[in-house]
Design a protein around this motif. Sequence first.
Motif, PDB file in Angstrom:
ATOM      1  N   ALA A   2       7.627  38.734  69.531  1.00 54.03           N
ATOM      2  CA  ALA A   2       6.962  37.532  70.049  1.00 54.03           C
ATOM      3  C   ALA A   2       6.038  37.873  71.217  1.00 54.03           C
ATOM      4  O   ALA A   2       4.893  37.404  71.275  1.00 54.03           O
ATOM      5  CB  ALA A   2       7.991  36.484  70.468  1.00 54.03           C
ATOM      6  N   VAL A  30       1.765  37.581  71.534  1.00 55.44           N
ATOM      7  CA  VAL A  30       1.033  36.975  72.654  1.00 55.44           C
ATOM      8  C   VAL A  30       0.055  37.977  73.254  1.00 55.44           C
ATOM      9  O   VAL A  30      -1.119  37.659  73.483  1.00 55.44           O
ATOM     10  CB  VAL A  30       2.012  36.444  73.724  1.00 55.44           C
ATOM     11  CG1 VAL A  30       1.259  36.005  74.973  1.00 55.44           C
ATOM     12  CG2 VAL A  30       2.831  35.291  73.166  1.00 55.44           C
ATOM     13  N   LEU A  68       3.522  30.063  72.171  1.00 51.71           N
ATOM     14  CA  LEU A  68       3.735  30.568  70.814  1.00 51.71           C
ATOM     15  C   LEU A  68       4.595  29.621  69.995  1.00 51.71           C
ATOM     16  O   LEU A  68       4.407  29.485  68.788  1.00 51.71           O
ATOM     17  CB  LEU A  68       4.365  31.965  70.867  1.00 51.71           C
ATOM     18  CG  LEU A  68       4.512  32.696  69.549  1.00 51.71           C
ATOM     19  CD1 LEU A  68       3.156  32.884  68.875  1.00 51.71           C
ATOM     20  CD2 LEU A  68       5.199  34.031  69.751  1.00 51.71           C
ATOM     21  N   TYR A  69       5.528  28.925  70.652  1.00 48.35           N
ATOM     22  CA  TYR A  69       6.421  28.021  69.920  1.00 48.35           C
ATOM     23  C   TYR A  69       5.685  26.864  69.247  1.00 48.35           C
ATOM     24  O   TYR A  69       6.256  26.175  68.418  1.00 48.35           O
ATOM     25  CB  TYR A  69       7.548  27.492  70.810  1.00 48.35           C
ATOM     26  CG  TYR A  69       7.104  26.646  71.986  1.00 48.35           C
ATOM     27  CD1 TYR A  69       6.671  25.330  71.828  1.00 48.35           C
ATOM     28  CD2 TYR A  69       7.142  27.169  73.268  1.00 48.35           C
ATOM     29  CE1 TYR A  69       6.266  24.577  72.914  1.00 48.35           C
ATOM     30  CE2 TYR A  69       6.750  26.411  74.369  1.00 48.35           C
ATOM     31  CZ  TYR A  69       6.314  25.113  74.180  1.00 48.35           C
ATOM     32  OH  TYR A  69       5.922  24.362  75.256  1.00 48.35           O
ATOM     33  N   ASP A  75       8.716  29.831  65.899  1.00 50.27           N
ATOM     34  CA  ASP A  75       9.846  29.905  66.826  1.00 50.27           C
ATOM     35  C   ASP A  75       9.961  31.356  67.312  1.00 50.27           C
ATOM     36  O   ASP A  75      10.336  32.240  66.538  1.00 50.27           O
ATOM     37  CB  ASP A  75      11.120  29.471  66.104  1.00 50.27           C
ATOM     38  CG  ASP A  75      12.345  29.491  66.984  1.00 50.27           C
ATOM     39  OD1 ASP A  75      12.381  30.273  67.963  1.00 50.27           O
ATOM     40  OD2 ASP A  75      13.286  28.736  66.692  1.00 50.27           O
ATOM     41  N   PRO A  76       9.639  31.626  68.582  1.00 50.65           N
ATOM     42  CA  PRO A  76       9.661  33.003  69.078  1.00 50.65           C
ATOM     43  C   PRO A  76      11.046  33.653  68.995  1.00 50.65           C
ATOM     44  O   PRO A  76      11.154  34.841  68.679  1.00 50.65           O
ATOM     45  CB  PRO A  76       9.209  32.896  70.536  1.00 50.65           C
ATOM     46  CG  PRO A  76       8.608  31.555  70.680  1.00 50.65           C
ATOM     47  CD  PRO A  76       9.181  30.688  69.607  1.00 50.65           C
ATOM     48  N   ASP A  77      12.090  32.889  69.270  1.00 52.29           N
ATOM     49  CA  ASP A  77      13.449  33.441  69.198  1.00 52.29           C
ATOM     50  C   ASP A  77      13.796  33.826  67.766  1.00 52.29           C
ATOM     51  O   ASP A  77      14.382  34.882  67.521  1.00 52.29           O
ATOM     52  CB  ASP A  77      14.475  32.451  69.742  1.00 52.29           C
ATOM     53  CG  ASP A  77      14.323  32.222  71.242  1.00 52.29           C
ATOM     54  OD1 ASP A  77      13.875  33.151  71.945  1.00 52.29           O
ATOM     55  OD2 ASP A  77      14.647  31.110  71.699  1.00 52.29           O
ATOM     56  N   LEU A  83      11.656  34.617  65.408  1.00 54.15           N
ATOM     57  CA  LEU A  83      10.833  35.776  65.069  1.00 54.15           C
ATOM     58  C   LEU A  83      11.485  37.058  65.586  1.00 54.15           C
ATOM     59  O   LEU A  83      11.628  38.037  64.856  1.00 54.15           O
ATOM     60  CB  LEU A  83       9.427  35.606  65.659  1.00 54.15           C
ATOM     61  CG  LEU A  83       8.409  36.692  65.342  1.00 54.15           C
ATOM     62  CD1 LEU A  83       8.063  36.685  63.859  1.00 54.15           C
ATOM     63  CD2 LEU A  83       7.158  36.492  66.183  1.00 54.15           C
ATOM     64  N   ASN A  84      11.922  37.040  66.841  1.00 60.69           N
ATOM     65  CA  ASN A  84      12.565  38.213  67.427  1.00 60.69           C
ATOM     66  C   ASN A  84      13.864  38.558  66.695  1.00 60.69           C
ATOM     67  O   ASN A  84      14.125  39.721  66.383  1.00 60.69           O
ATOM     68  CB  ASN A  84      12.841  37.994  68.912  1.00 60.69           C
ATOM     69  CG  ASN A  84      11.571  37.941  69.734  1.00 60.69           C
ATOM     70  OD1 ASN A  84      10.529  38.447  69.326  1.00 60.69           O
ATOM     71  ND2 ASN A  84      11.649  37.322  70.890  1.00 60.69           N
ATOM     72  N   HIS A 135      -2.055  31.303  64.879  1.00 58.62           N
ATOM     73  CA  HIS A 135      -1.856  30.831  66.254  1.00 58.62           C
ATOM     74  C   HIS A 135      -3.146  31.053  67.022  1.00 58.62           C
ATOM     75  O   HIS A 135      -3.768  32.116  66.908  1.00 58.62           O
ATOM     76  CB  HIS A 135      -0.694  31.582  66.925  1.00 58.62           C
ATOM     77  CG  HIS A 135      -0.362  31.070  68.285  1.00 58.62           C
ATOM     78  ND1 HIS A 135       0.200  29.827  68.478  1.00 58.62           N
ATOM     79  CD2 HIS A 135      -0.519  31.615  69.512  1.00 58.62           C
ATOM     80  CE1 HIS A 135       0.387  29.632  69.777  1.00 58.62           C
ATOM     81  NE2 HIS A 135      -0.049  30.701  70.427  1.00 58.62           N
TER      82      HIS A 135
END
Length: 112
Positions: free
Chosen positions: A35, A39, A56-57, A61-63, A65-66, A88
């Motif tokens: 994530a 960015v 990014l959200y 969902d950055p979490d 994705l990670n 994005h």
Amino acid sequence: MTKDDSYLHTNRSRPDPTGNQVSVCHNWQEDESPALGVVNAIAAATDTAPERLQPLYESVDPDALNMLFESVSGLDRHPSQLSVSFRHEGCDVVVQSNGKLYIWLEVGEHDE
């Protein structure tokens, strides 16, 4: 290089021969999460400080994705089998489990 200016050290290409597209290749495995890599790469592609980008959200969902890429990092698979694509900030984004991510931006699409 500090963590704050790492987006400046991403490989940003010149526009393609038609002048219509800028592309960026970035390795997120070196010292950041997928994530954060997205960015930083978008910041490089758009020549914008990361903190000035939309969160990014708003696109992914950055979490999640990670966690998705963390879940395959320890598996016995070819490292480039997983790929996630989304848009994005007017950029097409592709994140791969081999640590590479690619950003494509149509020139003029991110003008403020």
